[in-house]
Motif scaffolding. Structure first.
Motif, PDB file in Angstrom:
ATOM      1  N   GLU A  27      15.812   6.991  -7.002  1.00  8.60           N
ATOM      2  CA  GLU A  27      17.136   7.235  -6.429  1.00  8.60           C
ATOM      3  C   GLU A  27      17.423   6.350  -5.218  1.00  8.60           C
ATOM      4  N   THR A  28      16.413   5.684  -4.684  1.00  4.32           N
ATOM      5  CA  THR A  28      16.603   4.829  -3.507  1.00  4.32           C
ATOM      6  C   THR A  28      17.335   3.550  -3.898  1.00  4.32           C
ATOM      7  N   CYS A  29      18.312   3.195  -3.100  1.00  4.87           N
ATOM      8  CA  CYS A  29      19.074   1.963  -3.352  1.00  4.87           C
ATOM      9  C   CYS A  29      18.296   0.764  -2.796  1.00  4.87           C
TER      10      CYS A  29
ATOM     11  N   HIS B  61       6.690  -0.377  -7.459  1.00  3.85           N
ATOM     12  CA  HIS B  61       6.285   0.938  -6.956  1.00  3.85           C
ATOM     13  C   HIS B  61       7.507   1.777  -6.563  1.00  3.85           C
ATOM     14  N   LEU B  62       8.473   1.173  -5.916  1.00  2.00           N
ATOM     15  CA  LEU B  62       9.664   1.913  -5.489  1.00  2.00           C
ATOM     16  C   LEU B  62      10.499   2.372  -6.674  1.00  2.00           C
TER      17      LEU B  62
ATOM     18  N   GLU C 290       0.847  -1.193   0.000  1.00  2.00           N
ATOM     19  CA  GLU C 290       0.000   0.000   0.000  1.00  2.00           C
ATOM     20  C   GLU C 290       0.884   1.244   0.000  1.00  2.00           C
ATOM     21  N   PRO C 291       0.765   2.092  -1.016  1.00  2.00           N
ATOM     22  CA  PRO C 291       1.614   3.294  -1.081  1.00  2.00           C
ATOM     23  C   PRO C 291       1.476   4.193   0.142  1.00  2.00           C
ATOM     24  N   GLU C 292       0.250   4.309   0.697  1.00  2.00           N
ATOM     25  CA  GLU C 292       0.060   5.170   1.866  1.00  2.00           C
ATOM     26  C   GLU C 292       0.873   4.675   3.061  1.00  2.00           C
ATOM     27  N   ALA C 293       0.957   3.353   3.206  1.00  2.00           N
ATOM     28  CA  ALA C 293       1.720   2.794   4.321  1.00  2.00           C
ATOM     29  C   ALA C 293       3.211   3.091   4.161  1.00  2.00           C
ATOM     30  N   LEU C 294       3.733   3.013   2.936  1.00  2.00           N
ATOM     31  CA  LEU C 294       5.147   3.318   2.704  1.00  2.00           C
ATOM     32  C   LEU C 294       5.453   4.784   2.995  1.00  2.00           C
ATOM     33  N   ILE C 295       4.520   5.664   2.666  1.00  2.00           N
ATOM     34  CA  ILE C 295       4.738   7.085   2.937  1.00  2.00           C
ATOM     35  C   ILE C 295       4.896   7.335   4.431  1.00  2.00           C
TER      36      ILE C 295
ATOM     37  N   THR D  93       6.258   5.511   6.578  1.00  2.00           N
ATOM     38  CA  THR D  93       7.575   5.070   7.056  1.00  2.00           C
ATOM     39  C   THR D  93       8.683   6.051   6.702  1.00  2.00           C
ATOM     40  N   GLY D  94       8.369   7.097   5.938  1.00  2.00           N
ATOM     41  CA  GLY D  94       9.406   8.020   5.496  1.00  2.00           C
ATOM     42  C   GLY D  94      10.197   7.498   4.321  1.00  2.00           C
ATOM     43  N   ILE D  95       9.512   6.793   3.421  1.00  2.00           N
ATOM     44  CA  ILE D  95      10.205   6.183   2.286  1.00  2.00           C
ATOM     45  C   ILE D  95      10.876   7.231   1.405  1.00  2.00           C
ATOM     46  N   ALA D  96      10.333   8.455   1.393  1.00  2.00           N
ATOM     47  CA  ALA D  96      10.893   9.495   0.534  1.00  2.00           C
ATOM     48  C   ALA D  96      12.301   9.886   0.957  1.00  2.00           C
TER      49      ALA D  96
END
Length: 617
Positions: free
Chosen positions: A492-494, A485-486, A454-459, A461-464
């Motif tokens: 840019e995330t490894c 999704h990532l 779920e994209p909202e759940a990742l947000i 966590t501070g995924i940005a």
């Protein structure tokens, strides 16, 4: 008006309404339901012959029951978590008691009729929920899979409800009582025996003959044969269609049958909901608006509250519990079927059928709006104001985001977490199943109990701001959803990804992932090296052999990835474990032979040089 013209007009109106519902991102079953309402006697009244309407409803419901039976594969049923069995059973039981009491008090029905109404209202809509979750791209989420499993249990419970209604009617005939149960049990037992000793040999014989069109003929023959058997035994024909689907679902015919009926799947489902819409009378809605609207909201709210409480009791997050409850808060095709049978057996009066069906229909129509209201409006606002722990459960500061996010806290992820903790690297953990809040809080590790798909759940966590994301879950489908999704939204995330097998590696490579670890690969190499050290006293040689194998395997893995499927169609078959292993063994032997040939050539060249040197000297 001729029957052919009536049927043609029904299909023409469906062609106008159903695409419109899809354009509005609504399940197609709602479009079929609206088509039926437009065709009902209160509006256009295109089907003017009662016998035709009755036959239309019976045939469409049997087609729908056959499709539902195909979903009830025993392998799928036995994999359902026991907690979901308990949750579904309690939900049906509590809902039945409440709806029975409401029917008895407010509708002034007899106790028997109230029980049937309560049972019908407790069962949710399988087809609508599947289509709606697919349209919302939520079917692969944890609550989507839980909703699907619970609805499969509802389908099994519906068999008992459909079988019990004739007994409730108290008809004194040979098909009821002890003989009725004996016939039902004998039919179920005969299905499994027929599948093992007749269907499987028949499938192998047809497969050898190469006559693939016979699969459809077998499906039709099995369905009609079961209907004849059920009619002979005095059992319900709807059960016969359902049993036919279950029989084919448990046989090797299932893939062929599903591929055959897939183009007609929407029609099979749609006809049942058209018949539901045509059974509605607008006059009842005008005469009893309070009863119908009150019954609709009671149906939705009671089932929503019960499902929400049970989901929270089984330790689902608030968000998942809410959306799961919203997915189950409606009546459905099983209610339609149960009510139609009850009216035909004179348990419920015919004039009560339309108001009850209006309640079921309105609950179906309101489900997408209710889900959207919770999913897109209420829950996000509660998340932002921290009034509800919808996407995570943690005692730590939600703004204290870490540079490393570990998704998946199973056996694989726990080892990574121990090493990161030992080296004092700040990281956070995300997992949808394991409640590890208290354990990780002791070490000041933020924990998010949420579904990473779920994209909202990742947000949350501070995924940005995360620099490194480790995806350590073992489910390939969920892993691909997260990585896709990532890669699309946070390029840019490894990423560091756990892969199940070689095929999973290739799928990740398609997305441009560079850091991929096969979950059992390195441990198997270490064990093999320890074994070679035991067998071969030359430790350096053992290490070199393992290194050579690793380099050769990496080359083979990359060469498989770059294969053209059109030029190498057999590679698709190598994705099964034994076929792939056979291919790898052959490649290993070929590499060994090439290496030996190269070594022999080098030895021969070296011997020639030595001979020439001796001659010159």
């Amino acid at each position: 008006m001729s029957i052919l013209l009536q049927i043609t007009l029904v299909l023409v109106i469906a062609l106008l309404i159903v695409p419109l519902s899809k354009r509005l991102r609504l399940p197609s079953v709602l479009g079929y339901l609206l088509t039926g309402i437009i065709l009902s006697p209160s509006l256009l009244h295109l089907i003017q012959t009662p016998e035709v309407m009755s036959s239309f409803m019976q045939v469409s419901l049997m087609a729908l029951m056959f499709w539902i039976g195909l979903q009830l594969r025993p392998q799928r049923i036995v994999q359902i978590n026991p907690s979901l069995w308990m949750m579904a059973a309690l939900q049906v039981l509590i809902s039945t008691l409440i709806f029975t009491l409401m029917a008895w008090v407010f509708l002034q029905q007899s106790l028997l009729a109230s029980i049937v109404i309560g049972l019908a209202g407790s069962l949710s809509a399988l087809t609508l929920v599947i289509q709606h979750l697919n349209h919302q791209e939520q079917f692969a989420t944890s609550y989507g899979q839980q909703a699907y499993s619970i609805l499969l249990i509802h389908a099994l419970l519906a068999i008992l409800v459909i079988a019990a209604i004739p007994l409730f009617a108290g008809i004194r005939s040979t098909e009821h009582g002890v003989a009725y149960f004996a016939a039902l049990i004998a039919t179920l037992s005969g299905l499994f025996l027929c599948n093992r000793y007749l269907m499987q040999p028949l499938y192998r014989w047809i497969a050898k003959s190469g006559s693939h069109e016979l699969h459809a003929i077998v499906a039709i023959a099995v369905t009609l044969g079961l209907l004849v058997l059920m009619n002979t035994l005095g059992l319900n024909l709807f059960l016969g269609a359902l049993f036919a689907g279950i029989l084919l679902a448990d046989s090797d015919f299932r893939p062929a049958v599903e591929s055959t009926i897939r183009p007609f799947q929407g029609v099979l489902i749609g006809l049942a909901f058209i018949s539901l819409g045509m059974s509605l009378h607008l006059a009842d809605l005008l005469d009893f608006p309070g009863m119908i609207l009150g019954g609709t909201f009671a149906l939705i709210l009671v089932k929503f509250a019960i499902s929400l409480a049970l989901a929270r009791y089984h330790q689902n997050s608030w968000r998942n519990s809410t959306l799961l409850a919203a997915s189950l808060a409606q009546g459905g095709e099983f209610a339609l079927l149960a009510l139609v049978i009850a009216v035909s057996d004179q348990i419920i009066t015919a004039n009560l059928l339309s108001p009850l069906l209006w309640m079921v229909s309105f609950s179906l129509l309101l489900t997408p709006a209710f889900y959207w209201l919770l999913h897109s409006q209420i829950l996000p606002r509660l998340d932002r104001h921290n009034h509800l722990a919808a996407t995570f459960e943690t005692d730590s500061n939600p703004q204290a985001h870490t540079p490393i996010l570990l998704i998946g806290f199973g056996r694989f992820g726990q080892i990574i977490a121990r090493i990161l903790l030992q080296q004092q690297h700040a990281f956070s953990v995300m997992d949808s199943n394991l409640p590890a809040t208290e354990l990780l809080a002791q070490y000041d590790i933020p924990f998010y109990q949420a579904d990473a798909t779920e994209p909202e759940a990742l947000i949350q966590t501070g995924i940005a701001t995360a620099q490194q994301v480790i995806v350590a879950i073992d489910d390939i489908e969920d892993s691909m959803l997260i990585v896709r999704h990532l890669r699309l939204n946070y390029p840019e995330t490894c990423l560091w990804i756990r892969a199940r097998d070689r095929h999973h590696v290739h799928l990740l490579q398609d997305l441009g992932v560079k850091h991929i670890w096969r979950e059992t690969y390195l441990s198997a190499l270490e064990l093999s090296q320890a074994l070679l050290n035991q067998l071969n006293p030359d430790l350096e040689n053992s290490q070199q052999q393992i290194q050579n194998f690793r380099e050769q395997d990496e080359k083979l893995l990359n060469s498989q990835y770059h294969l053209d499927p059109d030029e190498h169609p057999n590679y698709e078959n190598q994705r099964s474990s034994l076929a792939e292993l056979e291919h790898l063994f052959a490649q290993d032997q070929r590499h060994k032979a090439q290496k030996q040939a190269t070594q022999q050539q080098q030895d021969t060249n070296g011997a020639g040089i030595d001979t020439l040197r001796d001659e010159l000297s």
